[in-house]
Design a protein around this motif. Structure first.
Motif, mmCIF file in Angstrom:
data_model
loop_
_atom_site.group_PDB
_atom_site.id
_atom_site.type_symbol
_atom_site.label_atom_id
_atom_site.label_comp_id
_atom_site.label_asym_id
_atom_site.label_seq_id
_atom_site.Cartn_x
_atom_site.Cartn_y
_atom_site.Cartn_z
ATOM 1 N N ARG A 9 1.245 -1.738 -0.066
ATOM 2 C CA ARG A 9 0.307 -0.288 0.104
ATOM 3 C C ARG A 9 1.200 1.480 0.122
ATOM 4 O O ARG A 9 1.926 1.112 0.629
ATOM 5 N N THR A 10 0.131 3.151 -0.450
ATOM 6 C CA THR A 10 0.805 4.071 -0.249
ATOM 7 C C THR A 10 0.173 4.702 0.625
ATOM 8 O O THR A 10 -1.005 4.471 0.830
ATOM 9 N N VAL A 11 1.198 5.371 1.084
ATOM 10 C CA VAL A 11 0.002 6.003 2.527
ATOM 11 C C VAL A 11 0.969 7.794 2.071
ATOM 12 O O VAL A 11 2.316 7.980 1.694
ATOM 13 N N ASN A 12 0.222 8.690 3.055
ATOM 14 C CA ASN A 12 0.556 9.740 3.172
ATOM 15 C C ASN A 12 1.612 10.093 4.517
ATOM 16 O O ASN A 12 -0.159 9.909 4.997
ATOM 17 N N VAL A 13 2.554 10.726 4.784
ATOM 18 C CA VAL A 13 2.369 11.554 5.544
ATOM 19 C C VAL A 13 1.939 12.318 5.853
ATOM 20 O O VAL A 13 2.187 13.324 5.545
ATOM 21 N N THR A 14 1.291 12.454 7.163
ATOM 22 C CA THR A 14 1.392 13.253 7.768
ATOM 23 C C THR A 14 1.136 14.172 8.771
ATOM 24 O O THR A 14 0.558 15.378 9.310
ATOM 25 N N ARG A 15 1.709 13.608 9.866
ATOM 26 C CA ARG A 15 2.068 13.991 11.508
ATOM 27 C C ARG A 15 3.983 13.525 11.526
ATOM 28 O O ARG A 15 3.935 12.225 11.832
ATOM 29 N N TYR A 16 4.894 13.995 11.900
ATOM 30 C CA TYR A 16 6.179 13.755 12.373
ATOM 31 C C TYR A 16 5.703 13.930 13.721
ATOM 32 O O TYR A 16 6.057 14.776 14.070
ATOM 33 N N VAL A 17 6.129 12.141 14.303
ATOM 34 C CA VAL A 17 5.746 12.473 15.632
ATOM 35 C C VAL A 17 7.127 11.778 16.660
ATOM 36 O O VAL A 17 6.727 13.842 17.925
ATOM 37 N N THR A 18 7.965 11.442 16.131
ATOM 38 C CA THR A 18 9.022 11.450 17.262
ATOM 39 C C THR A 18 10.093 10.643 16.162
ATOM 40 O O THR A 18 9.904 10.118 15.780
ATOM 41 N N LEU A 77 6.055 11.648 1.496
ATOM 42 C CA LEU A 77 6.786 12.488 2.122
ATOM 43 C C LEU A 77 6.498 13.807 1.024
ATOM 44 O O LEU A 77 7.466 13.289 0.245
ATOM 45 N N SER A 78 5.918 14.673 1.430
ATOM 46 C CA SER A 78 5.554 16.018 0.083
ATOM 47 C C SER A 78 6.591 16.963 0.166
ATOM 48 O O SER A 78 7.035 16.879 1.841
ATOM 49 N N GLU A 79 6.611 18.198 -0.052
ATOM 50 C CA GLU A 79 7.061 19.347 -0.520
ATOM 51 C C GLU A 79 7.042 19.887 1.468
ATOM 52 O O GLU A 79 8.476 20.252 1.590
ATOM 53 N N ALA A 80 6.520 19.892 1.387
ATOM 54 C CA ALA A 80 5.726 20.829 2.366
ATOM 55 C C ALA A 80 6.179 20.316 3.974
ATOM 56 O O ALA A 80 5.734 21.282 4.966
ATOM 57 N N PHE A 81 6.434 19.071 3.848
ATOM 58 C CA PHE A 81 6.334 18.429 5.213
ATOM 59 C C PHE A 81 7.224 18.969 6.370
ATOM 60 O O PHE A 81 6.337 19.536 7.602
ATOM 61 N N GLY A 82 8.594 19.076 5.732
ATOM 62 C CA GLY A 82 9.372 19.978 6.607
ATOM 63 C C GLY A 82 9.572 21.214 7.118
ATOM 64 O O GLY A 82 10.229 21.656 7.797
ATOM 65 N N ARG A 83 8.886 21.542 6.785
ATOM 66 C CA ARG A 83 9.054 23.084 6.458
ATOM 67 C C ARG A 83 8.477 23.896 7.701
ATOM 68 O O ARG A 83 9.168 24.885 8.426
ATOM 69 N N THR A 84 8.037 23.587 8.684
ATOM 70 C CA THR A 84 7.518 23.847 10.457
ATOM 71 C C THR A 84 8.609 23.303 11.008
ATOM 72 O O THR A 84 8.526 22.913 12.832
ATOM 73 N N GLU A 85 9.520 22.102 10.763
ATOM 74 C CA GLU A 85 10.060 20.934 11.586
ATOM 75 C C GLU A 85 11.415 22.287 12.323
ATOM 76 O O GLU A 85 12.526 22.874 11.482
ATOM 77 N N PRO A 86 11.826 22.277 13.993
ATOM 78 C CA PRO A 86 12.144 23.419 14.036
ATOM 79 C C PRO A 86 14.041 22.795 14.639
ATOM 80 O O PRO A 86 15.035 23.204 14.565
ATOM 81 N N ASP A 87 13.903 21.495 14.497
ATOM 82 C CA ASP A 87 15.934 20.832 14.502
ATOM 83 C C ASP A 87 16.133 20.883 13.000
ATOM 84 O O ASP A 87 15.447 20.310 12.364
ATOM 85 N N GLU A 88 17.160 21.746 13.014
ATOM 86 C CA GLU A 88 18.325 21.447 11.214
ATOM 87 C C GLU A 88 17.814 20.218 10.826
ATOM 88 O O GLU A 88 17.903 20.335 9.554
ATOM 89 N N GLU A 89 19.019 19.533 11.286
ATOM 90 C CA GLU A 89 19.252 17.998 11.043
ATOM 91 C C GLU A 89 18.027 17.034 10.707
ATOM 92 O O GLU A 89 17.941 16.631 9.810
ATOM 93 N N ILE A 90 16.823 17.356 11.589
ATOM 94 C CA ILE A 90 15.373 17.114 10.260
ATOM 95 C C ILE A 90 15.027 16.902 9.938
ATOM 96 O O ILE A 90 14.701 16.684 8.860
ATOM 97 N N PHE A 96 15.816 15.983 2.212
ATOM 98 C CA PHE A 96 16.812 15.150 1.539
ATOM 99 C C PHE A 96 15.628 13.968 1.317
ATOM 100 O O PHE A 96 16.244 12.852 -0.036
ATOM 101 N N SER A 97 14.826 13.782 1.353
ATOM 102 C CA SER A 97 13.311 12.708 1.493
ATOM 103 C C SER A 97 12.538 12.730 0.725
ATOM 104 O O SER A 97 11.555 12.432 0.895
ATOM 105 N N GLU A 98 12.233 13.427 0.045
ATOM 106 C CA GLU A 98 10.752 14.390 -0.428
ATOM 107 C C GLU A 98 10.500 13.308 -1.631
ATOM 108 O O GLU A 98 11.835 12.773 -1.629
ATOM 109 N N GLY A 99 9.125 12.578 -1.750
ATOM 110 C CA GLY A 99 8.947 11.231 -2.442
ATOM 111 C C GLY A 99 8.219 10.047 -1.666
ATOM 112 O O GLY A 99 7.586 10.050 -0.590
#
Length: 265
Positions: A9-18, A77-90, A96-99
């Motif tokens: 199956r293919t799913v769309n990531v909606t939330r980065y938990v931890t 993982l959509s292009e916009a997913f990581g824009r609000t992530e405060p940790d620079e490494e993450i 780099f993991s879009e798609g």
């Protein structure tokens, strides 16, 4: 044994938990649009897409053989997913993991397998040892078992280190016919007394058509990235060739495992 159907199956990531800060790949627990939690393996991690390919092939081979593996999904993982992530490494990892990435169903409440606490019967131990010989999985040791106990059953996880030859693609025929010397460190080897019987049974299951079906699951995008092959189809065929050759010469890795076991019991 439950009938195996090679379908992902293919799913769309909606939330980065931890994040799960284990090793160098920085997997994470995420939520998807089907409301389930997954352990996400990122294509942009240090181990790269080859680790995702190994995880996919190895996991689906295990499932085809009747072993317990968390459901594997393609996780977009959509292009916009990581824009609000405060940790620079993450944030970099997400960018780099879009798609398409790879997710494994999160087994909530599972505990790490401990051979000193849980006894595995000889048949199951032999089945897992045989599989790891086939896929050249170096990462099922007492220090890092990559197995979980969930609802009193043994589950296999983390196969990204399998098929280690594909990081430089040496002679496929030669690699496929080699014994798997690292099996001496396998956590279940002392219990694996039924390898010959398992070899005979499992070789009947892993017919060429099934191998082709499993390898066909690999997305083209993963196969053309940093590939030594001209086409995705050539790349796929190389994996099939390795597996078919290794199965034909399985007595080589079975004898090596039996030899290594004699030194332990």
């Amino acid at each position: 044994m439950k009938e195996y159907s090679p379908e992902i199956r293919t799913v769309n990531v909606t939330r980065y938990v931890t994040p799960l800060r284990e090793g160098g790949s920085l997997p994470a627990i995420v939520e998807a649009d089907d409301d389930f939690l997954y352990v996400l393996k990122f294509r942009g991690a240090g181990q790269g897409i080859k680790a995702l390919i190994a995880e996919l092939i190895a996991g689906e081979l295990a499932r085809a053989l009747g072993l317990r593996v968390p459901e594997i999904v393609f996780a977009h993982l959509s292009e916009a997913f990581g824009r609000t992530e405060p940790d620079e490494e993450i944030q970099d990892l997400l960018r780099f993991s879009e798609g398409l990435n790879l997710g494994l169903h999160f087994l909530s409440g599972a505990i790490t397998f401990d051979a000193l606490v849980t006894t595995v019967d000889p048949t199951l131990a032999s089945q897992i040892v045989w599989l790891d010989c086939l896929i050249t999985n170096v990462d099922r040791t007492a220090r890092n078992t990559n197995m979980l106990m969930w609802h009193k059953e043994l589950w296999l996880i983390d196969h990204g280190a399998a098929f280690y030859f594909h990081h430089n693609w040496p002679n496929i025929e030669e690699q496929a016919k080699r014994p798997f010397l690292q099996i001496k460190d396998h956590v279940l080897l002392p219990k694996a007394s039924e390898l010959e019987a398992v070899d005979a049974a499992y070789k009947k299951i892993l017919a060429p058509e099934l191998l082709h079906q499993i390898v066909a699951l690999i997305p083209d995008d993963w196969l053309v990235h940093d590939s030594p092959f001209a086409t995705a189809q050539e790349h796929r065929q190389a994996y099939v060739q390795f597996l078919e050759t290794r199965l034909t010469h399985s007595e080589v890795f079975v004898k090596e495992a039996q030899h290594a076991r004699k030194g332990l019991v």
